[in-house]
Design an enzyme around this catalytic site. Structure first.
Site, PDB file in Angstrom:
ATOM      1  N   HIS A  88       0.758  -1.289   0.173  1.00 40.67           N
ATOM      2  CA  HIS A  88       0.007   0.012   0.038  1.00 40.67           C
ATOM      3  C   HIS A  88       0.914   1.329   0.122  1.00 40.67           C
ATOM      4  O   HIS A  88       0.217   2.397  -0.265  1.00 40.67           O
ATOM      5  CB  HIS A  88      -1.095  -0.016   1.311  1.00 40.67           C
ATOM      6  CG  HIS A  88      -2.177   0.556   0.652  1.00 40.67           C
ATOM      7  ND1 HIS A  88      -3.539   0.378   1.574  1.00 40.67           N
ATOM      8  CD2 HIS A  88      -2.645   1.590  -0.058  1.00 40.67           C
ATOM      9  CE1 HIS A  88      -4.293   1.099   1.188  1.00 40.67           C
ATOM     10  NE2 HIS A  88      -4.193   1.678  -0.007  1.00 40.67           N
ATOM     11  N   HIS A 114      -6.684  -1.809   7.669  1.00 39.05           N
ATOM     12  CA  HIS A 114      -5.846  -1.002   8.490  1.00 39.05           C
ATOM     13  C   HIS A 114      -5.867   0.489   8.479  1.00 39.05           C
ATOM     14  O   HIS A 114      -6.495   0.830   7.279  1.00 39.05           O
ATOM     15  CB  HIS A 114      -4.411  -1.484   8.260  1.00 39.05           C
ATOM     16  CG  HIS A 114      -4.074  -2.786   8.206  1.00 39.05           C
ATOM     17  ND1 HIS A 114      -3.936  -3.592   7.097  1.00 39.05           N
ATOM     18  CD2 HIS A 114      -3.541  -3.767   9.243  1.00 39.05           C
ATOM     19  CE1 HIS A 114      -3.989  -4.990   7.352  1.00 39.05           C
ATOM     20  NE2 HIS A 114      -3.642  -5.068   8.786  1.00 39.05           N
ATOM     21  N   ASP A 116      -3.203   2.560   8.204  1.00 41.00           N
ATOM     22  CA  ASP A 116      -1.958   3.035   7.503  1.00 41.00           C
ATOM     23  C   ASP A 116      -1.729   4.507   7.625  1.00 41.00           C
ATOM     24  O   ASP A 116      -1.414   5.220   6.898  1.00 41.00           O
ATOM     25  CB  ASP A 116      -2.293   2.635   5.937  1.00 41.00           C
ATOM     26  CG  ASP A 116      -2.249   1.240   5.403  1.00 41.00           C
ATOM     27  OD1 ASP A 116      -1.971   0.374   6.551  1.00 41.00           O
ATOM     28  OD2 ASP A 116      -2.459   0.850   4.537  1.00 41.00           O
TER      29      ASP A 116
HETATM   30  N1  LIG Z   1      -0.860  -1.991   3.931  1.00 46.53           N
HETATM   31  C1  LIG Z   1      -0.809  -2.769   5.168  1.00 46.53           C
HETATM   32  N2  LIG Z   1      -1.083  -4.097   5.060  1.00 46.53           N
HETATM   33  N3  LIG Z   1      -0.761  -2.084   6.241  1.00 46.53           N
HETATM   34  C2  LIG Z   1      -0.475  -3.000   7.674  1.00 46.53           C
HETATM   35  C3  LIG Z   1       0.070  -2.137   8.868  1.00 46.53           C
HETATM   36  C4  LIG Z   1      -0.020  -2.724   9.769  1.00 46.53           C
HETATM   37  C5  LIG Z   1       0.657  -2.263  11.067  1.00 46.53           C
HETATM   38  N4  LIG Z   1      -0.194  -1.166  11.496  1.00 46.53           N
HETATM   39  C6  LIG Z   1       1.985  -1.596  10.653  1.00 46.53           C
HETATM   40  O1  LIG Z   1       2.196  -0.236  10.713  1.00 46.53           O
HETATM   41  O2  LIG Z   1       3.053  -2.166  10.585  1.00 46.53           O
END
Ligand SMILES: NC(=[NH2+])NCCC[C@H](N)C(=O)O
Length: 291
Positions: A88, A114, A116
């Site tokens: 992402h 999430h 993000d």
């Molecule tokens: N694009 C994604 N799958 N993001 C997941 C992020 C998971 C977690 N909040 C992190 O910052 O590591």
């Protein structure tokens, strides 16, 4: 409509999403869709090679600048951009490209399990794919900022996160302070998906310059979309997301679509690739399909 493959997985701990665009491009599901007269696969962009001493964030920044150029060029050619990721973090490129084309920040519907919305200071994992929405709102590693416009690339007041069910407290604080509406999975189960989507689109589509949609496939339940980078249980129904994309595709303000985090290593019998292809099919006008 022109597809751009965004083959970059550098923003995630598991890099396998970088194989998503090529795996999809070679899939039976894409082959069945590719006959549509209004659809073509433009280019697939790849992460730049590692140079010694260079942090991943520099390579992601370089990648996102190229992706922003590609999206802006697609729009200048009067084609509708569809970006297929990649993790992402590629969203930083896609939506910066739209912002540059429009000359002002668009609205954005962020469909995701999430938030993000970390900054390097708050992230627990350090993974850049946990930070793209904060970057687009103007906060984060400076190499990832100001790619399309000076300042925010999307309008906070016209941005909605839909389907979230996994976050750390700092990113929730960040989005609340920024004024972004978050409709989490709990609210969706209480009020119903259609009501929540209506509210989200009223906010997003009110952006004067138009809006985009970014769909992280992990928003969908992992039983229905197993081929994703960071699966989270209890997700959205695939049918709800397909219906949503179909409805949104008919809205005049829609400027671009992005679908990210396809991880072919975790896919089962090509079911996630088939869903990806069905999602693209929802935004195509009815046309003659050859195989
Ligand atoms: N694009 C994604 N799958 N993001 C997941 C992020 C998971 C977690 N909040 C992190 O910052 O590591």
């Amino acid at each position: 409509m022109r597809i751009t493959g965004a083959a970059c997985g550098l923003g995630a701990q598991d890099k396998a999403c970088e194989d998503g665009p090529v795996a999809f491009h070679h899939s039976q599901a894409w082959h069945e869709l590719a006959g549509h007269p209004q659809l073509d696969w433009g280019r697939t962009l790849y992460a730049p090679p590692a140079r010694s001493g260079e942090a991943p964030v520099q390579r992601i920044a370089e990648f996102c600048r190229h992706l922003a150029d590609e999206v802006a060029t697609t729009l200048a050619d009067n084609r509708f951009p569809v970006v297929i990721g990649g993790d992402h973090s590629v969203a930083i490129g896609t939506w910066s490209g739209l912002a540059r084309h429009l000359g002002q920040p668009p609205g954005l519907l962020w469909i995701d399990a999430h938030l993000d919305s970390h900054t390097p200071e708050t992230s627990y994992s350090g993974a850049i794919h946990g930070m793209p929405l904060a970057c687009l709102l103007g906060h984060g590693d400076k190499r990832l900022l100001n790619i399309g416009l000076a300042g925010a690339q999307v309008s906070a007041g016209h941005t909605v996160v839909l389907g979230a069910r996994s976050h750390e407290p700092e990113e929730l604080d960040f989005l609340r302070r920024a004024g972004v509406r978050i409709i989490d999975s709990e609210e969706i189960s209480q009020r119903g998906f259609a009501v929540c989507l209506d509210e989200a689109m009223a906010i997003v589509a009110a952006a004067p310059a138009g809006f985009g949609v970014t769909l992280d496939l992990d928003a969908i339940d992992p039983r229905l979309a197993p081929g994703v980078g960071s699966p989270e249980p209890d997700g959205l129904l695939a049918t709800d997301v397909l219906t949503a994309v179909h409805w949104i595709a008919g809205m005049p303000g829609l400027q671009a679509l992005e679908i990210v985090e396809y991880n072919p290593d975790r896919d089962r019998h090509g079911s996630t690739a088939a869903l990806l292809s069905d999602l693209i099919g929802e935004i195509l006008p009815p046309g003659k399909h050859s195989s």
